[in-house]
Design an enzyme around this catalytic site. Structure first.
Site, short mmCIF file in Angstrom:
data_model
loop_
_atom_site.label_atom_id
_atom_site.label_comp_id
_atom_site.label_asym_id
_atom_site.label_seq_id
_atom_site.Cartn_x
_atom_site.Cartn_y
_atom_site.Cartn_z
N ARG A 164 0.83 -1.21 0.00
CA ARG A 164 0.00 0.00 0.00
C ARG A 164 0.86 1.26 0.00
O ARG A 164 0.35 2.37 -0.06
CB ARG A 164 -0.91 0.05 1.24
CG ARG A 164 -1.88 -1.11 1.44
CD ARG A 164 -2.55 -1.52 0.16
NE ARG A 164 -3.65 -2.45 0.33
CZ ARG A 164 -3.55 -3.72 0.68
NH1 ARG A 164 -2.38 -4.26 0.99
NH2 ARG A 164 -4.62 -4.49 0.74
N LYS A 193 14.18 -6.99 3.97
CA LYS A 193 14.42 -6.17 5.16
C LYS A 193 15.68 -6.55 5.93
O LYS A 193 16.32 -5.70 6.53
CB LYS A 193 13.22 -6.21 6.10
CG LYS A 193 12.01 -5.45 5.58
CD LYS A 193 10.92 -5.48 6.64
CE LYS A 193 9.71 -4.71 6.25
NZ LYS A 193 8.77 -4.56 7.37
N ASN A 252 13.73 -0.92 6.84
CA ASN A 252 12.59 -0.76 5.93
C ASN A 252 12.64 0.56 5.16
O ASN A 252 11.77 0.82 4.33
CB ASN A 252 11.26 -0.89 6.68
CG ASN A 252 10.98 0.27 7.61
OD1 ASN A 252 11.85 1.12 7.84
ND2 ASN A 252 9.79 0.32 8.15
N ASP A 300 9.49 1.21 11.74
CA ASP A 300 8.33 0.50 12.34
C ASP A 300 8.15 0.87 13.81
O ASP A 300 7.03 1.00 14.30
CB ASP A 300 8.50 -1.01 12.20
CG ASP A 300 8.08 -1.51 10.82
OD1 ASP A 300 7.36 -0.78 10.12
OD2 ASP A 300 8.50 -2.62 10.45
N GLY A 320 4.39 -12.56 20.31
CA GLY A 320 5.16 -12.66 19.07
C GLY A 320 6.61 -12.27 19.28
O GLY A 320 6.94 -11.53 20.22
N GLY A 324 8.68 -12.05 16.09
CA GLY A 324 9.16 -11.88 14.72
C GLY A 324 9.67 -10.46 14.50
O GLY A 324 9.94 -9.73 15.46
N GLY A 325 9.79 -10.08 13.24
CA GLY A 325 10.34 -8.77 12.90
C GLY A 325 9.52 -7.64 13.49
O GLY A 325 10.09 -6.67 14.04
N ALA A 326 8.20 -7.73 13.41
CA ALA A 326 7.36 -6.65 13.91
C ALA A 326 7.45 -6.56 15.44
O ALA A 326 7.49 -5.46 16.01
CB ALA A 326 5.91 -6.87 13.48
P1 NAP Z 1 7.07 -12.81 11.30
O1 NAP Z 1 8.45 -12.26 11.46
O2 NAP Z 1 6.82 -13.91 10.32
O3 NAP Z 1 6.58 -13.29 12.77
C1 NAP Z 1 5.34 -13.94 12.92
C2 NAP Z 1 5.03 -14.13 14.41
O4 NAP Z 1 3.75 -14.75 14.53
C3 NAP Z 1 6.03 -15.04 15.15
O5 NAP Z 1 6.14 -14.61 16.49
C4 NAP Z 1 5.34 -16.40 15.05
O6 NAP Z 1 5.74 -17.30 16.06
C5 NAP Z 1 3.90 -15.99 15.26
N1 NAP Z 1 2.97 -16.99 14.70
C6 NAP Z 1 2.66 -17.19 13.40
N2 NAP Z 1 1.77 -18.20 13.28
C7 NAP Z 1 1.53 -18.65 14.54
C8 NAP Z 1 0.70 -19.70 15.07
N3 NAP Z 1 -0.06 -20.48 14.28
N4 NAP Z 1 0.68 -19.87 16.42
C9 NAP Z 1 1.44 -19.07 17.23
N5 NAP Z 1 2.25 -18.08 16.77
C10 NAP Z 1 2.28 -17.88 15.45
O7 NAP Z 1 6.04 -11.67 10.90
P2 NAP Z 1 6.12 -10.09 11.26
O8 NAP Z 1 6.76 -9.36 10.16
O9 NAP Z 1 6.66 -9.97 12.63
O10 NAP Z 1 4.55 -9.68 11.22
C11 NAP Z 1 3.64 -10.13 12.20
C12 NAP Z 1 2.29 -9.47 11.96
O11 NAP Z 1 2.41 -8.06 12.12
C13 NAP Z 1 1.72 -9.67 10.55
O12 NAP Z 1 0.35 -9.88 10.65
C14 NAP Z 1 1.99 -8.36 9.85
O13 NAP Z 1 1.03 -8.06 8.85
C15 NAP Z 1 1.84 -7.38 11.01
N6 NAP Z 1 2.60 -6.13 10.82
C16 NAP Z 1 1.94 -4.96 10.91
C17 NAP Z 1 2.61 -3.77 10.75
C18 NAP Z 1 1.89 -2.47 10.81
O14 NAP Z 1 2.44 -1.46 10.36
N7 NAP Z 1 0.69 -2.43 11.37
C19 NAP Z 1 4.00 -3.78 10.51
C20 NAP Z 1 4.67 -5.01 10.45
C21 NAP Z 1 3.95 -6.20 10.60
P3 NAP Z 1 7.02 -18.25 15.82
O15 NAP Z 1 8.23 -17.39 16.09
O16 NAP Z 1 6.85 -19.34 16.79
O17 NAP Z 1 6.96 -18.71 14.38
#
Ligand code: NAP
Length: 287
Positions: free
Chosen positions: A21, A71, A92, A108, A134, A136-138
Protein backbone atom coordinates in the site's frame (compact mmCIF):
# COMPACT_ATOMS: atom_id res chain seq x y z
CA UNK A 1 0.60 13.53 -11.25
CA UNK A 2 2.97 14.86 -13.91
CA UNK A 3 6.61 13.65 -14.09
CA UNK A 4 9.11 16.34 -15.05
CA UNK A 5 12.89 16.46 -15.42
CA UNK A 6 13.17 17.59 -11.81
CA UNK A 7 10.73 15.14 -10.23
CA UNK A 8 12.11 13.69 -6.98
CA UNK A 9 12.06 9.90 -7.03
CA UNK A 10 11.55 7.25 -4.36
CA UNK A 11 9.87 3.85 -4.28
CA UNK A 12 9.50 0.47 -2.63
CA UNK A 13 11.52 -2.65 -3.38
CA UNK A 14 9.92 -6.02 -2.71
CA UNK A 15 9.30 -9.42 -4.30
CA UNK A 16 6.44 -9.45 -4.93
CA UNK A 17 5.62 -5.79 -4.47
CA UNK A 18 2.11 -5.62 -5.91
CA UNK A 19 0.47 -6.07 -2.48
CA UNK A 20 2.16 -2.97 -1.03
CA UNK A 21 0.00 0.00 0.00
CA UNK A 22 3.07 2.28 0.18
CA UNK A 23 2.65 3.73 -3.38
CA UNK A 24 -0.90 4.77 -2.43
CA UNK A 25 0.25 6.17 0.91
CA UNK A 26 3.07 8.27 -0.52
CA UNK A 27 0.96 9.19 -3.57
CA UNK A 28 -1.68 10.57 -1.19
CA UNK A 29 0.92 12.74 0.59
CA UNK A 30 2.50 13.86 -2.70
CA UNK A 31 -0.93 15.03 -3.94
CA UNK A 32 -1.66 16.70 -0.61
CA UNK A 33 1.66 18.58 -0.45
CA UNK A 34 1.76 19.37 -4.23
CA UNK A 35 5.41 18.23 -4.28
CA UNK A 36 6.99 17.41 -7.65
CA UNK A 37 7.72 13.81 -6.68
CA UNK A 38 6.93 10.21 -7.61
CA UNK A 39 6.92 7.01 -5.54
CA UNK A 40 7.16 3.80 -7.57
CA UNK A 41 6.66 0.08 -6.96
CA UNK A 42 10.03 -1.59 -7.74
CA UNK A 43 9.80 -5.39 -8.14
CA UNK A 44 13.29 -6.62 -7.18
CA UNK A 45 14.17 -10.32 -6.90
CA UNK A 46 16.11 -11.37 -3.75
CA UNK A 47 19.29 -12.11 -5.74
CA UNK A 48 19.28 -8.56 -7.19
CA UNK A 49 18.83 -6.51 -4.02
CA UNK A 50 22.45 -5.37 -3.80
CA UNK A 51 22.57 -4.23 -7.46
CA UNK A 52 19.19 -2.53 -7.12
CA UNK A 53 20.18 -0.62 -3.98
CA UNK A 54 23.52 0.44 -5.46
CA UNK A 55 21.64 1.73 -8.53
CA UNK A 56 19.54 4.15 -6.45
CA UNK A 57 22.06 7.05 -6.44
CA UNK A 58 23.05 6.33 -10.06
CA UNK A 59 19.41 6.66 -11.16
CA UNK A 60 18.86 9.79 -9.10
CA UNK A 61 16.57 8.19 -6.51
CA UNK A 62 16.46 9.80 -3.07
CA UNK A 63 15.83 6.46 -1.42
CA UNK A 64 13.25 3.73 -1.02
CA UNK A 65 11.29 1.52 1.31
CA UNK A 66 11.95 -2.20 1.59
CA UNK A 67 9.42 -4.94 2.11
CA UNK A 68 9.53 -8.76 2.13
CA UNK A 69 12.03 -10.38 1.50
CA UNK A 70 14.65 -7.60 1.64
CA UNK A 71 14.42 -6.17 5.16
CA UNK A 72 17.23 -8.26 6.65
CA UNK A 73 19.45 -8.86 3.61
CA UNK A 74 19.78 -5.12 2.95
CA UNK A 75 21.56 -4.69 6.31
CA UNK A 76 24.81 -5.99 4.81
CA UNK A 77 24.47 -3.82 1.67
CA UNK A 78 24.00 -0.31 3.05
CA UNK A 79 26.93 1.91 4.10
CA UNK A 80 25.43 2.92 7.45
CA UNK A 81 22.75 1.46 9.68
CA UNK A 82 20.87 3.76 12.04
CA UNK A 83 21.17 2.48 15.66
CA UNK A 84 17.43 1.69 15.93
CA UNK A 85 17.57 -0.45 12.75
CA UNK A 86 20.68 -2.19 14.07
CA UNK A 87 18.91 -3.07 17.32
CA UNK A 88 15.83 -4.35 15.50
CA UNK A 89 17.94 -6.23 12.94
CA UNK A 90 16.01 -5.03 9.88
CA UNK A 91 15.79 -2.05 7.53
CA UNK A 92 12.59 -0.76 5.93
CA UNK A 93 13.77 2.68 4.75
CA UNK A 94 16.84 3.66 2.72
CA UNK A 95 18.02 7.25 2.38
CA UNK A 96 20.52 8.19 -0.33
CA UNK A 97 22.92 10.73 1.19
CA UNK A 98 24.32 13.67 -0.83
CA UNK A 99 27.60 11.74 -1.38
CA UNK A 100 25.68 8.78 -2.84
CA UNK A 101 26.08 6.54 0.21
CA UNK A 102 23.12 4.59 1.59
CA UNK A 103 21.75 4.85 5.10
CA UNK A 104 19.42 2.11 6.37
CA UNK A 105 16.70 2.98 8.86
CA UNK A 106 13.81 1.16 10.51
CA UNK A 107 10.66 3.25 10.99
CA UNK A 108 8.33 0.50 12.34
CA UNK A 109 9.19 1.38 15.95
CA UNK A 110 8.44 5.05 15.20
CA UNK A 111 5.13 4.03 13.56
CA UNK A 112 4.12 1.91 16.54
CA UNK A 113 5.01 4.63 19.05
CA UNK A 114 3.25 7.41 17.15
CA UNK A 115 0.10 5.33 16.73
CA UNK A 116 0.05 4.59 20.44
CA UNK A 117 0.70 8.23 21.35
CA UNK A 118 -2.08 9.43 19.07
CA UNK A 119 -4.70 6.78 19.91
CA UNK A 120 -4.21 6.36 23.67
CA UNK A 121 -2.56 9.63 24.77
CA UNK A 122 -3.28 8.87 28.43
CA UNK A 123 -1.31 5.59 28.41
CA UNK A 124 1.88 5.85 30.45
CA UNK A 125 5.00 3.67 30.06
CA UNK A 126 5.10 3.34 33.85
CA UNK A 127 1.54 1.94 34.01
CA UNK A 128 2.94 -1.59 34.33
CA UNK A 129 4.69 -4.36 32.38
CA UNK A 130 3.92 -4.68 28.66
CA UNK A 131 2.86 -8.09 27.31
CA UNK A 132 3.96 -8.70 23.70
CA UNK A 133 2.64 -11.65 21.74
CA UNK A 134 5.16 -12.66 19.07
CA UNK A 135 8.90 -12.49 18.48
CA UNK A 136 9.16 -11.88 14.72
CA UNK A 137 10.34 -8.77 12.90
CA UNK A 138 7.36 -6.65 13.91
CA UNK A 139 7.60 -7.73 17.56
CA UNK A 140 11.25 -6.64 17.64
CA UNK A 141 10.21 -3.15 16.50
CA UNK A 142 7.44 -3.03 19.14
CA UNK A 143 9.83 -4.12 21.90
CA UNK A 144 12.45 -1.55 20.82
CA UNK A 145 9.80 1.21 20.76
CA UNK A 146 8.48 0.35 24.23
CA UNK A 147 11.98 0.10 25.66
CA UNK A 148 12.81 3.53 24.21
CA UNK A 149 9.77 5.20 25.77
CA UNK A 150 10.70 3.81 29.19
CA UNK A 151 8.74 0.58 29.79
CA UNK A 152 10.70 -1.16 32.55
CA UNK A 153 9.43 -4.72 32.02
CA UNK A 154 8.41 -6.48 28.81
CA UNK A 155 6.94 -9.99 28.87
CA UNK A 156 7.21 -11.80 25.52
CA UNK A 157 4.99 -14.76 24.67
CA UNK A 158 6.02 -16.80 21.63
CA UNK A 159 5.46 -20.26 20.19
CA UNK A 160 9.17 -20.65 19.38
CA UNK A 161 10.86 -19.82 22.68
CA UNK A 162 14.36 -19.62 21.19
CA UNK A 163 13.20 -16.76 18.93
CA UNK A 164 11.82 -14.87 21.92
CA UNK A 165 15.03 -15.49 23.86
CA UNK A 166 17.01 -13.98 20.98
CA UNK A 167 14.81 -10.85 21.16
CA UNK A 168 15.42 -10.63 24.92
CA UNK A 169 19.18 -11.04 24.43
CA UNK A 170 19.33 -8.41 21.68
CA UNK A 171 16.96 -5.80 23.11
CA UNK A 172 17.24 -5.95 26.92
CA UNK A 173 18.85 -2.82 28.38
CA UNK A 174 19.79 -1.81 31.92
CA UNK A 175 16.43 0.03 32.06
CA UNK A 176 14.23 -2.61 30.38
CA UNK A 177 14.00 -6.19 31.62
CA UNK A 178 12.62 -8.65 29.05
CA UNK A 179 11.23 -12.02 30.13
CA UNK A 180 10.17 -14.90 27.88
CA UNK A 181 7.07 -17.06 28.34
CA UNK A 182 5.17 -19.86 26.63
CA UNK A 183 1.53 -19.62 25.49
CA UNK A 184 0.54 -21.66 28.59
CA UNK A 185 1.30 -18.53 30.61
CA UNK A 186 -0.62 -16.08 28.43
CA UNK A 187 -3.31 -15.41 31.06
CA UNK A 188 -0.99 -15.26 34.08
CA UNK A 189 1.43 -12.75 32.49
CA UNK A 190 -1.43 -10.28 31.99
CA UNK A 191 -1.73 -9.75 35.75
CA UNK A 192 -0.82 -6.11 36.65
CA UNK A 193 0.17 -5.43 33.01
CA UNK A 194 -0.14 -1.90 31.60
CA UNK A 195 -0.36 -2.82 27.89
CA UNK A 196 -1.01 -5.86 25.69
CA UNK A 197 0.16 -6.02 22.06
CA UNK A 198 -0.46 -8.68 19.44
CA UNK A 199 2.56 -8.73 17.13
CA UNK A 200 1.96 -12.24 15.77
CA UNK A 201 0.16 -12.94 12.51
CA UNK A 202 -2.63 -14.68 14.46
CA UNK A 203 -6.01 -13.07 13.77
CA UNK A 204 -4.96 -11.86 10.33
CA UNK A 205 -7.21 -12.76 7.39
CA UNK A 206 -6.55 -16.37 6.32
CA UNK A 207 -4.49 -17.06 9.50
CA UNK A 208 -5.72 -18.89 12.63
CA UNK A 209 -7.72 -16.71 15.05
CA UNK A 210 -6.25 -15.30 18.26
CA UNK A 211 -8.45 -16.29 21.18
CA UNK A 212 -7.42 -14.79 24.51
CA UNK A 213 -8.91 -14.66 27.97
CA UNK A 214 -8.44 -11.02 29.02
CA UNK A 215 -10.02 -11.38 32.44
CA UNK A 216 -6.71 -10.86 34.32
CA UNK A 217 -5.66 -7.78 32.30
CA UNK A 218 -6.32 -4.56 34.25
CA UNK A 219 -9.20 -2.71 32.49
CA UNK A 220 -7.14 0.46 31.99
CA UNK A 221 -4.50 -1.43 29.94
CA UNK A 222 -4.78 -0.69 26.20
CA UNK A 223 -5.13 -3.69 23.88
CA UNK A 224 -3.17 -3.16 20.66
CA UNK A 225 -3.29 -5.31 17.54
CA UNK A 226 -0.76 -4.49 14.84
CA UNK A 227 -2.61 -6.76 12.39
CA UNK A 228 -4.63 -4.45 10.08
CA UNK A 229 -6.44 -6.93 7.79
CA UNK A 230 -9.07 -7.12 9.13
CA UNK A 231 -8.97 -3.78 10.90
CA UNK A 232 -11.28 -4.98 13.69
CA UNK A 233 -9.60 -8.22 14.77
CA UNK A 234 -11.07 -10.74 17.22
CA UNK A 235 -8.59 -9.48 19.82
CA UNK A 236 -9.76 -5.87 19.47
CA UNK A 237 -13.40 -6.98 19.68
CA UNK A 238 -12.58 -8.89 22.89
CA UNK A 239 -10.70 -5.86 24.23
CA UNK A 240 -13.76 -3.67 23.68
CA UNK A 241 -16.02 -6.23 25.41
CA UNK A 242 -13.74 -6.17 28.46
CA UNK A 243 -13.75 -2.35 28.44
CA UNK A 244 -10.13 -1.75 27.37
CA UNK A 245 -8.97 1.14 25.22
CA UNK A 246 -8.11 -0.47 21.85
CA UNK A 247 -5.59 0.47 19.16
CA UNK A 248 -5.74 -0.98 15.63
CA UNK A 249 -2.79 -1.65 13.31
CA UNK A 250 -3.56 0.74 10.46
CA UNK A 251 -2.15 3.78 12.26
CA UNK A 252 1.23 2.06 12.70
CA UNK A 253 1.34 1.29 8.98
CA UNK A 254 0.60 4.91 8.08
CA UNK A 255 2.88 6.56 10.64
CA UNK A 256 5.88 4.36 9.68
CA UNK A 257 5.84 6.03 6.25
CA UNK A 258 6.29 9.56 7.58
CA UNK A 259 10.09 9.62 8.21
CA UNK A 260 10.85 8.33 4.70
CA UNK A 261 8.56 10.89 3.05
CA UNK A 262 10.18 13.65 5.04
CA UNK A 263 13.73 12.51 4.12
CA UNK A 264 13.05 12.04 0.39
CA UNK A 265 10.58 14.79 -0.39
CA UNK A 266 11.44 17.36 2.28
CA UNK A 267 8.02 17.92 3.88
CA UNK A 268 6.47 16.80 7.15
CA UNK A 269 3.16 14.94 6.71
CA UNK A 270 0.33 13.85 8.99
CA UNK A 271 -1.94 10.86 9.39
CA UNK A 272 -5.46 12.20 8.95
CA UNK A 273 -8.92 10.63 8.90
CA UNK A 274 -9.05 11.20 5.13
CA UNK A 275 -5.77 9.27 4.66
CA UNK A 276 -6.99 6.42 6.89
CA UNK A 277 -10.24 6.18 4.92
CA UNK A 278 -8.50 6.17 1.54
CA UNK A 279 -6.07 3.36 2.51
CA UNK A 280 -8.77 1.43 4.36
CA UNK A 281 -10.84 1.36 1.19
CA UNK A 282 -8.04 -0.61 -0.52
CA UNK A 283 -7.63 -3.28 2.18
CA UNK A 284 -9.18 -6.63 1.35
CA UNK A 285 -12.14 -7.59 3.55
CA UNK A 286 -11.60 -10.47 5.99
CA UNK A 287 -12.67 -13.92 4.78
P1 NAP B 1 7.07 -12.81 11.30
O1 NAP B 1 8.45 -12.26 11.46
O2 NAP B 1 6.82 -13.91 10.32
O3 NAP B 1 6.58 -13.29 12.77
C1 NAP B 1 5.34 -13.94 12.92
C2 NAP B 1 5.03 -14.13 14.41
O4 NAP B 1 3.75 -14.75 14.53
C3 NAP B 1 6.03 -15.04 15.15
O5 NAP B 1 6.14 -14.61 16.49
C4 NAP B 1 5.34 -16.40 15.05
O6 NAP B 1 5.74 -17.30 16.06
C5 NAP B 1 3.90 -15.99 15.26
N1 NAP B 1 2.97 -16.99 14.70
C6 NAP B 1 2.66 -17.19 13.40
N2 NAP B 1 1.77 -18.20 13.28
C7 NAP B 1 1.53 -18.65 14.54
C8 NAP B 1 0.70 -19.70 15.07
N3 NAP B 1 -0.06 -20.48 14.28
N4 NAP B 1 0.68 -19.87 16.42
C9 NAP B 1 1.44 -19.07 17.23
N5 NAP B 1 2.25 -18.08 16.77
C10 NAP B 1 2.28 -17.88 15.45
O7 NAP B 1 6.04 -11.67 10.90
P2 NAP B 1 6.12 -10.09 11.26
O8 NAP B 1 6.76 -9.36 10.16
O9 NAP B 1 6.66 -9.97 12.63
O10 NAP B 1 4.55 -9.68 11.22
C11 NAP B 1 3.64 -10.13 12.20
C12 NAP B 1 2.29 -9.47 11.96
O11 NAP B 1 2.41 -8.06 12.12
C13 NAP B 1 1.72 -9.67 10.55
O12 NAP B 1 0.35 -9.88 10.65
C14 NAP B 1 1.99 -8.36 9.85
O13 NAP B 1 1.03 -8.06 8.85
C15 NAP B 1 1.84 -7.38 11.01
N6 NAP B 1 2.60 -6.13 10.82
C16 NAP B 1 1.94 -4.96 10.91
C17 NAP B 1 2.61 -3.77 10.75
C18 NAP B 1 1.89 -2.47 10.81
O14 NAP B 1 2.44 -1.46 10.36
N7 NAP B 1 0.69 -2.43 11.37
C19 NAP B 1 4.00 -3.78 10.51
C20 NAP B 1 4.67 -5.01 10.45
C21 NAP B 1 3.95 -6.20 10.60
P3 NAP B 1 7.02 -18.25 15.82
O15 NAP B 1 8.23 -17.39 16.09
O16 NAP B 1 6.85 -19.34 16.79
O17 NAP B 1 6.96 -18.71 14.38
Amino acid sequence: MRITGTTRLAGIMGWPVTHSRSPLLHGFWLDETCIDGAYLPLPVRPQHIEQALRALPILGFRGCNLTIPHKQSALSVVDRVEPMAGRIGAINTIVVEPDGSLEGRNTDAFGFRENLRETVPDWSPVAGPAVILGAGGAARAVVAALSDVGVAEIRIINRTLARAEAVADDLSTPKTRITVHSWDEVSAVQRHAGLLVNATSLGMAREPPLVLDLSLLPPSAPVVDIVYVPLETGLLAAGRRYGHPVVDGLGMLLHQGRPGFEAWFGAAVRVTGKLRASILATLAPAR
